[in-house]
Design a protein around this motif. Structure first.
Motif, PDB file in Angstrom:
ATOM      1  N   LEU A   1       0.762  52.951  13.037  1.00  0.00           N
ATOM      2  CA  LEU A   1       1.033  52.229  14.162  1.00  0.00           C
ATOM      3  C   LEU A   1       1.520  50.859  13.718  1.00  0.00           C
ATOM      4  O   LEU A   1       2.712  50.058  14.276  1.00  0.00           O
ATOM      5  CB  LEU A   1       0.081  52.015  15.121  1.00  0.00           C
ATOM      6  CG  LEU A   1       0.350  51.103  16.409  1.00  0.00           C
ATOM      7  CD1 LEU A   1       1.680  51.764  17.097  1.00  0.00           C
ATOM      8  CD2 LEU A   1      -0.712  51.336  17.492  1.00  0.00           C
TER       9      LEU A   1
ATOM     10  N   ARG B   1      -6.217  49.790  24.280  1.00  0.00           N
ATOM     11  CA  ARG B   1      -5.697  48.366  24.731  1.00  0.00           C
ATOM     12  C   ARG B   1      -6.163  47.705  23.603  1.00  0.00           C
ATOM     13  O   ARG B   1      -5.406  46.628  23.212  1.00  0.00           O
ATOM     14  CB  ARG B   1      -6.092  47.938  26.085  1.00  0.00           C
ATOM     15  CG  ARG B   1      -5.551  49.046  27.254  1.00  0.00           C
ATOM     16  CD  ARG B   1      -5.729  48.325  28.494  1.00  0.00           C
ATOM     17  NE  ARG B   1      -5.210  49.199  29.700  1.00  0.00           N
ATOM     18  CZ  ARG B   1      -4.785  48.729  30.697  1.00  0.00           C
ATOM     19  NH1 ARG B   1      -4.950  47.613  31.200  1.00  0.00           N
ATOM     20  NH2 ARG B   1      -4.521  49.706  31.613  1.00  0.00           N
TER      21      ARG B   1
ATOM     22  N   GLU C   1       7.265  44.275  26.083  1.00  0.00           N
ATOM     23  CA  GLU C   1       6.928  45.914  26.415  1.00  0.00           C
ATOM     24  C   GLU C   1       6.693  46.019  27.846  1.00  0.00           C
ATOM     25  O   GLU C   1       7.147  46.934  28.444  1.00  0.00           O
ATOM     26  CB  GLU C   1       5.742  46.294  25.572  1.00  0.00           C
ATOM     27  CG  GLU C   1       5.915  46.158  24.273  1.00  0.00           C
ATOM     28  CD  GLU C   1       6.239  47.191  23.333  1.00  0.00           C
ATOM     29  OE1 GLU C   1       6.573  48.405  24.074  1.00  0.00           O
ATOM     30  OE2 GLU C   1       6.429  47.396  22.105  1.00  0.00           O
TER      31      GLU C   1
ATOM     32  N   GLY D   1       9.071  48.134  30.129  1.00  0.00           N
ATOM     33  CA  GLY D   1       8.205  49.427  30.839  1.00  0.00           C
ATOM     34  C   GLY D   1       7.795  50.137  29.801  1.00  0.00           C
ATOM     35  O   GLY D   1       7.245  51.224  29.958  1.00  0.00           O
ATOM     36  N   THR D   2       7.963  49.811  28.700  1.00  0.00           N
ATOM     37  CA  THR D   2       7.431  50.548  27.451  1.00  0.00           C
ATOM     38  C   THR D   2       5.835  50.870  27.306  1.00  0.00           C
ATOM     39  O   THR D   2       5.265  51.570  26.602  1.00  0.00           O
ATOM     40  CB  THR D   2       8.209  50.447  26.001  1.00  0.00           C
ATOM     41  OG1 THR D   2       8.233  48.796  26.054  1.00  0.00           O
ATOM     42  CG2 THR D   2       9.424  50.850  26.111  1.00  0.00           C
TER      43      THR D   2
ATOM     44  N   ARG E   1       3.731  51.049  29.653  1.00  0.00           N
ATOM     45  CA  ARG E   1       2.788  52.135  30.338  1.00  0.00           C
ATOM     46  C   ARG E   1       3.061  53.402  29.421  1.00  0.00           C
ATOM     47  O   ARG E   1       2.065  54.123  29.480  1.00  0.00           O
ATOM     48  CB  ARG E   1       3.559  52.301  31.783  1.00  0.00           C
ATOM     49  CG  ARG E   1       4.779  52.837  32.074  1.00  0.00           C
ATOM     50  CD  ARG E   1       5.160  52.922  33.268  1.00  0.00           C
ATOM     51  NE  ARG E   1       6.728  53.469  33.314  1.00  0.00           N
ATOM     52  CZ  ARG E   1       7.734  52.711  33.412  1.00  0.00           C
ATOM     53  NH1 ARG E   1       7.574  51.328  33.739  1.00  0.00           N
ATOM     54  NH2 ARG E   1       8.856  53.122  33.746  1.00  0.00           N
ATOM     55  N   TYR E   2       4.180  53.562  28.678  1.00  0.00           N
ATOM     56  CA  TYR E   2       4.228  54.578  27.892  1.00  0.00           C
ATOM     57  C   TYR E   2       3.344  54.591  26.588  1.00  0.00           C
ATOM     58  O   TYR E   2       2.761  55.594  26.294  1.00  0.00           O
ATOM     59  CB  TYR E   2       5.446  55.113  27.702  1.00  0.00           C
ATOM     60  CG  TYR E   2       6.047  55.518  28.909  1.00  0.00           C
ATOM     61  CD1 TYR E   2       6.155  56.804  29.351  1.00  0.00           C
ATOM     62  CD2 TYR E   2       7.328  54.688  29.576  1.00  0.00           C
ATOM     63  CE1 TYR E   2       6.478  57.489  30.387  1.00  0.00           C
ATOM     64  CE2 TYR E   2       7.903  55.218  30.687  1.00  0.00           C
ATOM     65  CZ  TYR E   2       7.467  56.529  31.168  1.00  0.00           C
ATOM     66  OH  TYR E   2       7.968  57.131  32.313  1.00  0.00           O
ATOM     67  N   LEU E   3       3.224  53.369  26.064  1.00  0.00           N
ATOM     68  CA  LEU E   3       2.294  53.320  24.907  1.00  0.00           C
ATOM     69  C   LEU E   3       0.802  53.505  25.329  1.00  0.00           C
ATOM     70  O   LEU E   3      -0.008  54.256  24.739  1.00  0.00           O
ATOM     71  CB  LEU E   3       2.337  51.756  24.338  1.00  0.00           C
ATOM     72  CG  LEU E   3       3.494  51.284  23.548  1.00  0.00           C
ATOM     73  CD1 LEU E   3       3.538  49.970  23.109  1.00  0.00           C
ATOM     74  CD2 LEU E   3       3.416  52.406  22.332  1.00  0.00           C
ATOM     75  N   LEU E   4       0.419  53.153  26.523  1.00  0.00           N
ATOM     76  CA  LEU E   4      -0.835  52.997  27.078  1.00  0.00           C
ATOM     77  C   LEU E   4      -1.180  54.656  27.346  1.00  0.00           C
ATOM     78  O   LEU E   4      -2.242  55.088  27.344  1.00  0.00           O
ATOM     79  CB  LEU E   4      -1.239  52.153  28.251  1.00  0.00           C
ATOM     80  CG  LEU E   4      -1.055  50.679  27.923  1.00  0.00           C
ATOM     81  CD1 LEU E   4      -1.386  49.854  28.996  1.00  0.00           C
ATOM     82  CD2 LEU E   4      -2.152  50.376  26.631  1.00  0.00           C
ATOM     83  N   THR E   5      -0.261  55.411  27.784  1.00  0.00           N
ATOM     84  CA  THR E   5      -0.501  56.777  28.267  1.00  0.00           C
ATOM     85  C   THR E   5      -0.528  57.924  26.894  1.00  0.00           C
ATOM     86  O   THR E   5      -0.593  58.877  26.915  1.00  0.00           O
ATOM     87  CB  THR E   5       0.333  57.234  29.276  1.00  0.00           C
ATOM     88  OG1 THR E   5       1.733  57.083  29.007  1.00  0.00           O
ATOM     89  CG2 THR E   5       0.140  56.576  30.541  1.00  0.00           C
ATOM     90  N   VAL E   6      -0.024  57.194  25.918  1.00  0.00           N
ATOM     91  CA  VAL E   6       0.362  57.980  24.453  1.00  0.00           C
ATOM     92  C   VAL E   6      -1.024  58.723  24.233  1.00  0.00           C
ATOM     93  O   VAL E   6      -0.959  59.897  23.912  1.00  0.00           O
ATOM     94  CB  VAL E   6       0.742  57.095  23.482  1.00  0.00           C
ATOM     95  CG1 VAL E   6       0.441  57.824  22.324  1.00  0.00           C
ATOM     96  CG2 VAL E   6       2.306  57.075  23.319  1.00  0.00           C
ATOM     97  N   PRO E   7      -2.140  58.141  24.196  1.00  0.00           N
ATOM     98  CA  PRO E   7      -2.556  56.696  24.565  1.00  0.00           C
ATOM     99  C   PRO E   7      -2.844  56.113  23.326  1.00  0.00           C
ATOM    100  O   PRO E   7      -3.360  56.402  22.175  1.00  0.00           O
ATOM    101  CB  PRO E   7      -4.084  57.018  25.139  1.00  0.00           C
ATOM    102  CG  PRO E   7      -4.718  58.287  24.235  1.00  0.00           C
ATOM    103  CD  PRO E   7      -3.424  58.934  23.865  1.00  0.00           C
ATOM    104  N   VAL E   8      -2.496  54.699  23.432  1.00  0.00           N
ATOM    105  CA  VAL E   8      -3.128  53.635  22.408  1.00  0.00           C
ATOM    106  C   VAL E   8      -4.120  52.803  23.254  1.00  0.00           C
ATOM    107  O   VAL E   8      -3.933  52.490  24.279  1.00  0.00           O
ATOM    108  CB  VAL E   8      -1.879  52.717  22.133  1.00  0.00           C
ATOM    109  CG1 VAL E   8      -2.270  51.551  20.820  1.00  0.00           C
ATOM    110  CG2 VAL E   8      -0.675  53.497  21.535  1.00  0.00           C
TER     111      VAL E   8
END
Ligand SMILES: Nc1ncnc2c1ncn2[C@@H]1O[C@H](COP(=O)(O)OP(=O)(O)OP(=O)(O)O)[C@@H](O)[C@H]1O
Ligand SMILES: [Mg+2]
Lengths: 332, 282
Positions: B16, B118, B102, B106-107, B109-116
């Motif tokens: 990452l 916080r 980010e 809007g990216t 929300r997609y990073l956090l649902t990957v999830p990464v």
């Protein structure tokens, strides 16, 4: 408006533990009040069975996206709980979310990276993904949504529909047990809409649970096994789709020639049909328990010219209008 | 019936971080910023080279006057000129953009649902912003050395006390200056990261960060505020000059680094507490 969640099975009361194992999504009294004071979601109890294609429908601003954000741990509920694949969100996110593909409020990617590089970026941030298969999985996902030819284009040059497809590709980067798709067909052409429907069917056939939200009832009605109807933050109704539409009262309507309209109406009334209405050459009435073939026989017997006859069960939109007494596209 | 492996893999954090570095350092806007900074030593060197016959010696800021005698001073003079505004500007842009960029794309929300997680995402964003700050300072240093050598030649430097030390020692001292200036930027990066967690508007976070540095610089000048001056972000920035003394005052340099550490701790903690609890509704 009261909150009337209904279980999928009419008998309902299965023991909680076994019910949980069969549910991909379960919320209890899930509520979100934003700092502005707006209650976007008002205590909903979602029940999405494993393997279901759950149509999550409601007009603009009814709280669908906010609910999805809470399911995915992006937004904290004001009260209530959400369980995703058996894990309590947001705490269980690390173990649960890798098994969930999501499209939330439209696609979003880095504009100056190519479609493939954007998928690579998401895959690189997934601590549980295998880097050795990253490229292959990205290409397969792009292939699957019909984007292979545009994989090397920067995202900024994508059309609206291509962007939406890339969003779907990201959700399909890995095999998923659950897909949460918020308005997946937004911006797609009719061909693309059909493809998404087929994709959802295909995934569901392989056992993936799908929650798909939309404000277009007709679009969703065709693929769903279950539906939940939202309005003003409340879940008005949920359950098995066939059961819900079957619950509506069937209406018979017939076409006849101008001078037989009155006679036809008399025959229907005589058979005990209610709410008889005439409009032009069409006469319609609620069928009740009378079999349709008995109606046609009686009409022929009475010498009515029968130019056309059909029995229609109400669709979801009519059920919605019945429930709320208002048009579907009313935003709040 | 889990189809998907959900145990974190070894090396995933590194993967990452690499992706983040490629994103930050490969981004065209950031490259333009770095090129812009590199132009400072180049332009300064060119101007001094073209005008060195005219009697400019001894005029202008202290370090600038020494450049024509020794190319190594081009690095020092360039850093000195960039510190009040250009460095905070570029670093403010990169660090203010970290989370807010980010979010606005809007990216996030997609990073956090990957999830990464916080906390992990914030740490990786900090690494990216720090790497950019380091690149900014390094770019000035490298272009400064190369241009300085080409225009004026490199030789042992004459310290502020008048003593001359050999070239090797001089290079070490200049390298120490570069490292000190780089470390002096860490507090600003933390401030930028914090502002970045507050908003979905990257320009707002960038502006707030740059303004913080400038306001600190201005307040530091006011004698009436001498009591709070030692706590200001910029208070020890120019103390890199200690390395040009025969015996640097390590106490002062230590205070400078401790000050940065304090700003990093405070704003890092604020950023963390904000970002790990905030609703992501962009
Ligand atoms: N961040 C926010 N702050 C305050 N109010 C919000 C926020 N996000 C959404 N809302 C409000 O919450 C309500 C529900 O919004 P939501 O986006 O969940 O609706 P939706 O069902 O997804 O609508 P659509 O079909 O238009 O996508 C709306 O009235 C909206 O104005
Ligand atoms: Mg929505």
């Amino acid at each position: 408006m009261t909150d009337r969640p209904t279980g999928a099975a009419p008998s309902g009361a299965a023991p909680v533990a076994s019910e949980d194992a069969d549910l991909a999504i379960r919320t209890d009294g899930l509520t979100k009040r934003f700092r502005s004071g707006q209650v976007a979601v008002a205590g909903i109890d979602l029940r999405v069975p494993r393997g279901a294609v759950y149509g999550f429908i409601g007009p603009n601003g009814s709280g669908k996206t906010t609910t999805i954000r809470m399911l995915l741990g992006l937004v904290r509920p004001t009260s209530g709980r959400a369980h995703l694949l058996g894990g309590a969100m947001p705490e269980a996110g690390a173990g649960v979310l890798p098994r969930v593909g999501a499209l939330v409020e439209g696609p979003a990617f880095h504009p100056y990276l190519t479609g493939r590089a954007n998928l690579g970026r998401l895959d690189a941030s997934d601590a549980t993904a295998d880097p050795r298969t990253a490229r292959q999985r990205a290409d397969e996902a792009l292939e699957r949504v019909g984007l292979a030819a545009a994989a090397a284009k920067p995202y900024r040059q994508y059309s609206l529909g291509m962007k939406q497809r890339l969003g779907l590709a990201a959700a399909l980067l890995r095999p998923r047990e659950l897909l949460v798709l918020d308005e997946p067909t937004n911006g797609l052409d009719p061909q693309g809409t059909r493809e998404v429907r087929n994709l959802v069917r295909e995934l569901a056939d392989h056992g993936t649970t799908v929650l798909v939200s939309s404000h277009l009832l007709a679009e969703i009605e065709q693929v769903c096994s279950h539906v939940g109807i939202m309005s003003g933050g409340h879940l008005l109704l949920q359950g098995d789709r066939a059961e819900l539409t079957g619950r509506g009262l069937p209406r018979l309507s017939l076409q006849t020639s101008a001078d037989h309209v009155g006679a036809a109406a008399e025959v229907l009334t005589g058979l005990g049909l209610t709410d008889v209405q005439t409009a032009g050459h069409t006469v319609s009435a609620l069928l009740g328990a009378v079999p349709p073939e008995k109606v046609s026989a009686a009409l022929v017997h009475a010498g009515v010219d029968l130019l056309g006859l059909e029995v229609r069960r109400p669709n979801l939109e009519q059920i919605f209008v019945e429930l709320t007494g208002e048009g579907f596209d009313v935003a709040r | 019936m889990s189809l998907v492996e959900v145990a974190p893999r070894r090396g995933s954090l590194l993967r990452l971080v690499r992706s983040e570095l490629r994103l930050v350092l490969g981004r065209r806007r950031n490259i333009v910023l770095l090129v812009g900074l590199s132009l400072v030593p180049l332009l300064l060197g060119t101007v001094l080279f073209l005008t060195q016959d005219t009697a400019l010696d001894g005029q202008g800021p202290g370090f600038v006057g020494r450049v024509t005698g020794n190319g190594l001073f081009l690095v020092i003079a360039s850093l000195f000129l960039c510190l009040p505004f250009l460095l905070p500007l570029t670093i403010g842009i990169a660090s203010g953009d970290a989370i807010a960029g980010e979010a606005s794309a809007g990216t996030l929300r997609y990073l956090l649902t990957v999830p990464v997680a916080r906390g992990r995402l914030l740490a990786v964003k900090a690494v990216g912003a720090l790497a950019f700050a380091a690149s900014a300072v390094t770019a000035i240093a490298i272009v400064g050395v190369v241009a300085g050598a080409a225009f004026f030649g490199l030789r042992g430097i004459t310290l502020l006390s008048g003593t001359t030390v050999p070239l090797g020692d001089g290079i070490l001292r200049v390298a120490a200056v570069v490292v000190y200036v780089g470390l002096s930027m860490t507090g600003l990066v933390a401030v930028g990261l914090f502002f970045s967690t507050l908003t979905e508007v990257p320009v707002g976070a960038m502006a707030a960060t740059v303004v913080t540095a400038i306001v600190c610089g201005v307040l530091d000048q006011l004698p009436q505020l001498a009591t709070i001056a030692p706590a200001l972000l910029t208070h020890h920035w120019l103390d890199f000059a200690e390395f040009l003394r025969l015996e640097p005052d390590w106490g002062v340099l230590g205070q400078g680094l401790a000050l940065q550490a304090a700003w990093v701790a405070i704003f890092g903690a604020l950023a963390w507490s904000r970002f790990t609890t905030a609703d992501v509704s962009s």
